[in-house]
Scaffold this motif. Structure first.
Motif, PDB file in Angstrom:
ATOM      1  N   LYS A  65      23.338 -13.574  -1.773  1.00 25.25           N
ATOM      2  CA  LYS A  65      22.515 -14.632  -2.366  1.00 25.25           C
ATOM      3  C   LYS A  65      23.365 -15.880  -2.578  1.00 25.25           C
ATOM      4  O   LYS A  65      24.499 -15.796  -3.048  1.00 25.25           O
TER       5      LYS A  65
ATOM      6  N   LYS B 185      23.469 -19.853  -4.181  1.00 23.50           N
ATOM      7  CA  LYS B 185      22.859 -20.795  -5.114  1.00 23.50           C
ATOM      8  C   LYS B 185      22.589 -22.120  -4.408  1.00 23.50           C
ATOM      9  O   LYS B 185      23.461 -22.627  -3.679  1.00 23.50           O
TER      10      LYS B 185
ATOM     11  N   ASN C 183      17.105 -21.567  -9.269  1.00 27.32           N
ATOM     12  CA  ASN C 183      17.106 -21.568 -10.736  1.00 27.32           C
ATOM     13  C   ASN C 183      16.222 -22.652 -11.350  1.00 27.32           C
ATOM     14  O   ASN C 183      16.638 -23.361 -12.265  1.00 27.32           O
TER      15      ASN C 183
ATOM     16  N   GLU D 172      14.367 -17.981  -4.689  1.00 23.37           N
ATOM     17  CA  GLU D 172      14.208 -17.458  -6.054  1.00 23.37           C
ATOM     18  C   GLU D 172      14.037 -18.602  -7.042  1.00 23.37           C
ATOM     19  O   GLU D 172      14.706 -19.634  -6.920  1.00 23.37           O
ATOM     20  N   GLU D 173      13.144 -18.424  -7.994  1.00 17.40           N
ATOM     21  CA  GLU D 173      12.878 -19.417  -9.031  1.00 17.40           C
ATOM     22  C   GLU D 173      12.870 -20.844  -8.482  1.00 17.40           C
ATOM     23  O   GLU D 173      13.653 -21.698  -8.920  1.00 17.40           O
TER      24      GLU D 173
ATOM     25  N   GLU E 144      13.623 -13.380 -13.751  1.00 16.78           N
ATOM     26  CA  GLU E 144      14.711 -13.330 -14.727  1.00 16.78           C
ATOM     27  C   GLU E 144      14.393 -14.112 -15.995  1.00 16.78           C
ATOM     28  O   GLU E 144      14.944 -13.837 -17.049  1.00 16.78           O
TER      29      GLU E 144
ATOM     30  N   HIS F 186      16.898  -8.372 -11.278  1.00 12.36           N
ATOM     31  CA  HIS F 186      17.878  -9.411 -11.575  1.00 12.36           C
ATOM     32  C   HIS F 186      19.039  -8.783 -12.346  1.00 12.36           C
ATOM     33  O   HIS F 186      18.812  -7.974 -13.247  1.00 12.36           O
TER      34      HIS F 186
HETATM   35 MG   LIG Z   1      18.419 -16.020 -10.195  1.00  7.49          MG
END
Ligand SMILES: [Mg+2]
Ligand SMILES: C[C@H](O)[C@@H](O)[C@@H](O)[C@H](O)C(=O)O
Length: 438
Positions: free
Chosen positions: A218, A220, A250, A274-275, A303, A353
């Motif tokens: 993963k 970021k 995020n 994700e998010e 999460e 998560h």
């Molecule tokens: Mg995350």
């Protein structure tokens, strides 16, 4: 041994200065100090249970206050009394007439509920002499269901449906338990590509992870598009076309921005984003899911999803394709049972998560139970792993060939090493005292 009445509850503010090296950094949490509100409950028969909730730096002191506020609801109860009717105890903590106004079942007070209930589950598992996952696996479906509060979700999942799913999950469970004990549960790593890491770090960590057998990574994203393109290209080139790459923003974007940004990154074939936007925006996630489906990119979240009610709506709205349960965000095992069973009913895979301190230790129990007794499948499923701070736990996770090996020690794997707690207690622990003197 008789477990006795709970006669003590202490909570500690434990913080690790991870921000110094940018471990755990993302597009919204640029300087995270991985922290925990760490709870120890004691019974008058001399047993102890350990629980925690994950949080970040300065926020920890507020969570600690909230745990203190729950203390009177816990003291004087016996483990037998709690587990005989766990649903009622769950409600006692989440529906107190004066306390629920600061929730209900969300935010700081719910993190505190998670920490306290995690300690109770640890105590229960120790009393039974089993790790939590095995306690759950051996439990009758009727007993499991009696731990769940179905209020607010019965329109999507009735108690009878939950029982039915759990009864079906009993078939073949022996075999699946053996599979897990032999092979472990598949994991992916986030530790190679925190946002604050340099390209050089990325390259080094990724080649080490490849050598160690990791097959899913993963990255970021979300701060600068050019950086994201460069970093995703670097990782994709290193891991090749077959292995999985996931991206995590995020909550950085608006809905439209999320679709546009991820479209730019689609050439790197992420399995999920994700998010992408606010964790509360269920319809926003549904919109993003629909827009990204033709690109073969799913949406993952959870999460920071408040509770089972929101998960219900995410599932009802087809707003996510991967459910990311968290062992410390919602009401412990009790509420996560509800979420796992709902995910199974809606046929959406659960990929937990675990990016924080202690989250890997705890959530491995839940995902093992999910495979053995609920989803019964490993298809599109894997559990997050981050390679930080495990040395501070008495029974740290054991990863073998990129799989979580099932814990064998009784409890929730949540007990921390006493000297680590002392050193990292904020603000008087040695680590913080010496930093403040700098
Ligand atoms: Mg995350
Ligand atoms: C602040 C934390 O490290 C987050 O970045 C982390 O939990 C992350 O979202 C994850 O998915 O692991």
């Amino acid at each position: 041994m008789p477990s006795g009445k709970i006669c003590g509850l202490t909570v500690k503010d434990v913080r690790f200065p991870t921000s110094l090296e940018q471990h755990g950094s993302d597009a919204m949490h640029t300087d995270p100090d991985y922290s925990a509100a760490y709870v120890i409950i004691e019974t008058d028969s001399g047993m102890r249970g350990f629980g925690l909730t994950f949080t970040v730096g300065r926020g920890t002191e507020i969570v600690v206050c909230a745990v203190e506020a729950l203390r009177p609801l816990v003291l004087g109860k016996s483990l037998d009394e709690i587990t005989a009717d766990f649903r009622s105890f769950y409600r006692l903590l989440t529906s107190d007439g004066q306390m629920r106004w600061v929730g209900p079942e969300k935010g700081v007070i719910h993190l505190a509920t998670a920490a306290v209930l995690n300690a109770v589950w640890d105590l229960w598992a120790r009393a039974e002499g089993k790790p939590v996952w095995k306690l759950l696996v051996d439990m009758e479906p009727e007993k499991l269901v009696s731990c769940i509060d179905f209020r607010y979700i019965s329109d999507a999942l009735t108690e009878e449906e939950a029982l039915d799913i759990l009864h079906k999950g009993q078939e073949g469970k022996q075999q699946r338990e053996e599979d897990m004990l032999r092979e472990g549960y598949p994991a992916y790593t986030t530790s190679c590509a925190w946002l604050g890491y340099t390209d050089q770090q990325l390259t080094q960590l990724c080649s080490k992870a490849l050598a160690d057998g990791w097959t899913a990574f993963k990255v970021k994203v979300g701060a600068e598009l050019d950086d994201d393109i460069r970093r995703c290209r670097l990782i994709r080139q290193m891991i090749g076309p077959e292995k999985f790459l996931m991206i995590d923003a995020n909550q950085r974007w608006d809905v439209g921005e999320a679709v546009a940004w991820v479209t730019h990154l689609s050439e790197f074939q992420p399995l999920w984003v994700e998010e992408p936007t606010s964790p509360d925006d269920i319809l926003g996630h549904a919109h993003i899911s629909k827009a990204l489906a033709p690109l073969g990119i799913g949406v993952a979240s959870g999460e920071q999803c408040h509770n089972r009610v929101m998960f219900k709506q995410f599932l009802q709205a087809s707003a996510l394709q991967f459910v990311q349960i968290d062992s410390c965000r919602v009401g412990s095992v009790n509420e996560n049972l509800a979420i796992l069973i709902m995910a199974s009913k809606f046929n959406v895979p659960v990929c937990p998560h675990a990016g924080g301190v202690g989250l890997c230790e705890l959530v491995q129990h839940l995902i093992l139970f999910d495979y053995i007794c609920v989803s019964t499948s490993l298809d599109k499923r894997m559990c997050e792993y981050v390679d930080h701070l495990h040395e501070h736990f008495k029974n740290p996770t054991l990863i073998r060939n990129a799989h979580y090996m099932p814990p064998v020690v009784p409890g929730f794997s949540s007990e921390m090493v006493e000297s680590s707690v002392d050193k990292h207690t904020y603000p008087h622990g040695e680590v913080w005292r010496s930093m403040n003197q700098l």
